[in-house]
Design a protein around this motif. Structure first.
Motif, PDB file in Angstrom:
ATOM      1  N   THR A 194      -6.067   2.408   1.216  1.00 37.57           N
ATOM      2  CA  THR A 194      -5.303   1.158   1.212  1.00 37.57           C
ATOM      3  C   THR A 194      -5.833   0.187   0.168  1.00 37.57           C
ATOM      4  O   THR A 194      -5.061  -0.462  -0.547  1.00 37.57           O
ATOM      5  CB  THR A 194      -5.325   0.510   2.614  1.00 37.57           C
ATOM      6  OG1 THR A 194      -4.742   1.409   3.554  1.00 37.57           O
ATOM      7  CG2 THR A 194      -4.533  -0.789   2.625  1.00 37.57           C
ATOM      8  N   GLN A 215      -4.720   1.558  -3.213  1.00 34.93           N
ATOM      9  CA  GLN A 215      -3.270   1.459  -3.383  1.00 34.93           C
ATOM     10  C   GLN A 215      -2.844   0.026  -3.706  1.00 34.93           C
ATOM     11  O   GLN A 215      -2.022  -0.208  -4.587  1.00 34.93           O
ATOM     12  CB  GLN A 215      -2.554   1.959  -2.125  1.00 34.93           C
ATOM     13  CG  GLN A 215      -2.579   3.468  -1.948  1.00 34.93           C
ATOM     14  CD  GLN A 215      -1.723   4.189  -2.972  1.00 34.93           C
ATOM     15  OE1 GLN A 215      -0.696   3.694  -3.412  1.00 34.93           O
ATOM     16  NE2 GLN A 215      -2.147   5.371  -3.371  1.00 34.93           N
ATOM     17  N   VAL A 216      -3.396  -0.940  -2.962  1.00 32.96           N
ATOM     18  CA  VAL A 216      -2.998  -2.337  -3.173  1.00 32.96           C
ATOM     19  C   VAL A 216      -3.621  -2.899  -4.446  1.00 32.96           C
ATOM     20  O   VAL A 216      -2.937  -3.494  -5.279  1.00 32.96           O
ATOM     21  CB  VAL A 216      -3.369  -3.207  -1.951  1.00 32.96           C
ATOM     22  CG1 VAL A 216      -3.096  -4.685  -2.234  1.00 32.96           C
ATOM     23  CG2 VAL A 216      -2.593  -2.754  -0.718  1.00 32.96           C
ATOM     24  N   SER A 222       0.822  -1.212   0.000  1.00 30.44           N
ATOM     25  CA  SER A 222       0.000   0.000   0.000  1.00 30.44           C
ATOM     26  C   SER A 222       0.859   1.267   0.000  1.00 30.44           C
ATOM     27  O   SER A 222       0.334   2.373  -0.145  1.00 30.44           O
ATOM     28  CB  SER A 222      -0.945   0.015   1.206  1.00 30.44           C
ATOM     29  OG  SER A 222      -0.232   0.216   2.419  1.00 30.44           O
TER      30      SER A 222
END
Length: 261
Positions: free
Chosen positions: A108, A111-112, A65
């Motif tokens: 998160t 992002q991931v 992340s």
């Protein structure tokens, strides 16, 4: 190509589908590099696969992340290994009211699921293009084909993965790199996930999958050059047959049961 000196990279490899991918690749005598969060016994898994299947393994513990971490990971991979398989399996979901979600929770997931998958692929692609034959498998979800209340961000992120994969497949189809995407449903990754899915009722139980069977089938289909891998025909039929005005409230009602006490 000397397969014995080339590697497959699997993100999210410490448990669930990622671990099953690593195990099935190792069983095919393919060297693997395992990527996962710290504190998930990745070293032990790496050693076990090496000893059991007599292959070369390595591992890298990282929080995907954080964008800077992604670049450090891919620099290490490109400097150290010839990579001919990339499986972008790492992903995050969750069920909660959007108004109650924290900014960190939303960021998160994006992002991931979106940023890390895109950047890892982008940074490793020159390495993959150098190999005589190479494969990318991105893990999307059945959720990619329908918005769902109380998940909101997750299905949207998986829609990105599906679209990204299809576009990249078309762009690279005349190269040595073959791109595929799999869209599984919910899986029996651990006891907590099974209980959460079962709260959805009949629909949840009907679509629950075994990660090992999914991984085995995906690897077979990947090498057969299947560009869109479907592992749950029941879920796919429901998605195709039900119009959005029926599907959206039906799936949202099932998902809402996960957060009801």
């Amino acid at each position: 190509m000397n397969i014995k000196e080339s590697y497959a990279v699997v993100t999210g490899a410490s448990q669930g589908l990622g671990k099953a991918f690593a195990e099935n690749l190792a069983a095919k005598n393919i060297n693997v590099i395992l990527i996962s969060l710290p504190g998930q016994h990745l070293k032990e898994l790496s050693q076990r696969l090496a000893e059991t299947y007599h292959i070369k393994t390595d591992y890298y513990e990282v929080d995907l992340s954080i964008t800077e971490n992604v670049f450090r990971l891919t620099e290490w991979l490109n400097t150290s290994f010839d990579i001919y398989i990339l499986i972008n399996n790492a992903g995050l979901g969750g069920t909660r009211k959007f108004v109650e979600a924290t900014p960190e929770y939303i960021n998160t997931i994006l992002q991931v699921n979106v940023t890390a998958t895109s950047l890892i692929t982008h940074q490793l692609l020159p390495n993959l293009l150098r190999q005589p034959k190479a494969y990318i498998l991105n893990v999307s979800s059945m959720a990619a084909f329908s918005p769902i209340g109380f998940k909101t961000v997750y299905p949207a992120s998986k829609s990105f993965i599906h679209s990204f994969s299809r576009g990249l497949y078309e762009e690279l189809k005349n190269t040595n790199v073959f791109v595929s995407v799999v869209n599984p449903g919910a899986m029996k990754t651990n006891l907590d996930v099974c209980k959460r899915i079962e709260k959805q009722g009949f629909l949840g139980k009907l679509t629950l999958l075994d990660p090992n069977k999914v991984a085995r089938y995906c690897i077979i289909q990947l090498f057969k050059r299947d560009s869109v891998i479907m592992v749950n025909p029941v879920s796919w039929m429901i998605m195709k047959m039900l119009p959005i005005w029926i599907r959206l409230p039906l799936m949202t009602a099932a998902i809402k049961k996960e957060i009801e006490v």
